[in-house]
Design a protein around this motif. Structure first.
Motif: not given
Ligand code: PMP
Length: 469
Positions: A71-99
């Motif tokens: 949780d502490q690590i995730r708190a360092d990545f502000p973008i992970l807090k955003r939602t997508v159409d009301g759903n928590p963002l789950i970012y599984f496209d890290n091979a394209a680019t990381t956050q």
């Protein structure tokens, strides 16, 4: 998936009972109607852990990396807090680019707020500060991969690094009939630069094949080398399948044949520790944006002797020792390959990213991600109709699959609609896709800030999607 602001899939009443909602014309329905078709997936915190009972609770869902809470690590990545159409963002496209963590974002702002000036030119305070930060970044990069600072050239990214090596070093080695060895697992960025110089010089590409699991056939690999081989290049980790190639063994084979090697480490650098001296690799390329750093910055590592033997790739300011209209003397590497004003803030941001990774520890990251991807493989293997493409014994970062009776695009759109970002496509690796008789796959790709619950939620979503209505 959103098309503008509209969801683009729904249930089609005239489909047979084993068909699924398919994306159709978004304009025919109101947003509310479309939202009602979005499947009710369990909330993130309700998702059960699909792990065998004999695993200890502490191992069930690792909640920390190297003693730092996830949780502490995730708190360092502000973008992970955003939602997508009301759903928590789950970012599984890290091979394209990381956050990017806030430490990188802040470092970039700080540079522009307090340190900005051009490098290696003026002697005033800001110029000295900027130059020293830029060179400190080179030192950080070199320490991160076990190199010396003068072996690090800053580029725009892995693609430019590979082109630089091809044009500046390898091209001059080639004569008609010579050969360069690649593998079937390469990203287009590690195919086309070699193809172009081979065509120009009348040389040929030879390609190491893979077995059904997506791993290099090593007996065959060794047989590709002969007295016409001039260079070898391969990806450390396949961006399409996640296969980790046996780099040390492959480099040793090349060296036994008197051939230098480039490793494309674009997909390795944020997942596993890399030490160029232990690998004894001659060149290594990676991009900043795939390891938490900014876009537009990349690295080419090259052994000093080889880099000094290479010809400048681009020429201009900063890379010269002396110019007259009759002749020019170049600096040694790395300056010889950094013509013009470099991406200073990119290098500074990349150093901050590598500091962040170092603070957590690449061994710790690799251990956590190893469990995460094993868990993802186990979880997805329970999805009806899901077929993995490639099942390497050593895998990091990404996995690829197809789902019976569903197009890859539809699967990705479905996941996107509930906030899960994956890539569907050929992943810029068409030869390996076609080797498996496919044009594309669905590819979730992970980073250390992803959680087991996020993976479980994707599994839950795909089980829902794959079930007949
Ligand atoms: N090689 C591999 C294995 C990659 O995955 C990528 C990016 N997807 C590249 C090279 C090219 O990286 P970039 O676009 O950052 O230059």
């Amino acid at each position: 998936m959103n098309s503008g602001n509209h969801f683009v899939w729904e249930y089609q009443p005239n489909l047979s009972s084993d068909s699924r909602p398919l994306p159709i014309d978004a304009s025919k329905h109101t947003t509310e109607e479309k939202l009602s078709f979005v499947p009710q997936i369990l909330a993130l915190e309700e998702v059960p852990a699909f792990l065998p009972d004999d695993i200890q609770p502490s191992e069930r869902l690792p909640m920390s990396i190297g003693g730092i809470g996830i949780d502490q690590i995730r708190a360092d990545f502000p973008i992970l807090k955003r939602t997508v159409d009301g759903n928590p963002l789950i970012y599984f496209d890290n091979a394209a680019t990381t956050q990017r963590p806030v430490q990188v974002i802040n470092r970039i702002s700080y540079y522009y707020l307090h340190e900005n000036a051009n490098v290696h030119r003026s002697g005033h305070t800001l110029a000295r500060c900027s130059s020293s930060q830029f060179e400190a970044a080179r030192e950080k990069v070199s320490a991160f991969i076990g190199a010396a600072p003068n072996e690090i050239v800053f580029t725009r990214g892995a693609t430019e690094s590979i082109n630089l090596c091809a044009q500046a070093y390898v091209k001059q080695l080639l004569n008609p009939g010579d050969e360069i060895i690649l593998t079937l697992l390469e990203h287009h960025s590690n195919i086309v630069p070699w193809q172009v110089i081979a065509e120009e010089k009348g040389a040929h590409l030879r390609v190491a094949t893979v077995d059904q699991t997506g791993q290099i056939d090593m007996a065959e690999y060794a047989k590709l080398f002969n007295n016409r081989t001039r260079f070898a290049s391969f990806t450390y980790v396949s961006n399409a399948l996640g296969t980790v190639l046996p780099a040390q063994e492959m480099i040793a084979i090349a060296h036994q044949n008197g051939v230098s090697v480039l490793i494309d480490a674009a997909q390795a650098v944020s997942h596993i520790p890399i030490n160029v001296y232990e690998l004894d690799v001659d060149f290594l390329a990676f991009s900043g944006h795939k390891c938490l750093g900014p876009t537009g910055i990349g690295v080419l590592y090259g052994k000093s002797a080889l880099m000094n033997a290479a010809r400048p790739y681009q020429v201009g300011g900063s890379m010269i020792a002396d110019v007259t209209f009759e002749r020019t003397f170049f600096h040694k590497s790395p300056q010889k390959f950094e013509a013009g004003t470099p991406n200073i803030v990119g290098a500074v941001g990349l150093a901050a990213a590598l500091n962040y990774l170092t603070d957590i520890g690449m061994d710790n990251i690799a251990a956590y991600e190893h469990k995460l991807i094993e868990y993802a493989t186990d979880t997805l293997s329970t999805v009806p109709g899901l077929r993995f493409v490639g099942m390497p014994t050593r895998r990091v970062g990404a996995l690829s699959f197809v789902l019976d009776s569903h197009s890859n695009d539809n699967v990705a759109e479905f996941l996107a609609g509930i906030g899960i970002g994956v890539r569907a496509g050929h992943h810029c690796a068409q030869p390996i896709m076609r080797h498996f008789g496919l044009e594309a796959t669905v590819r979730p790709s992970f980073a250390f800030y992803n959680t087991f619950r996020e993976v479980a939620k994707m599994g839950e979503a795909l089980r829902y999607y794959s079930k007949p209505l």
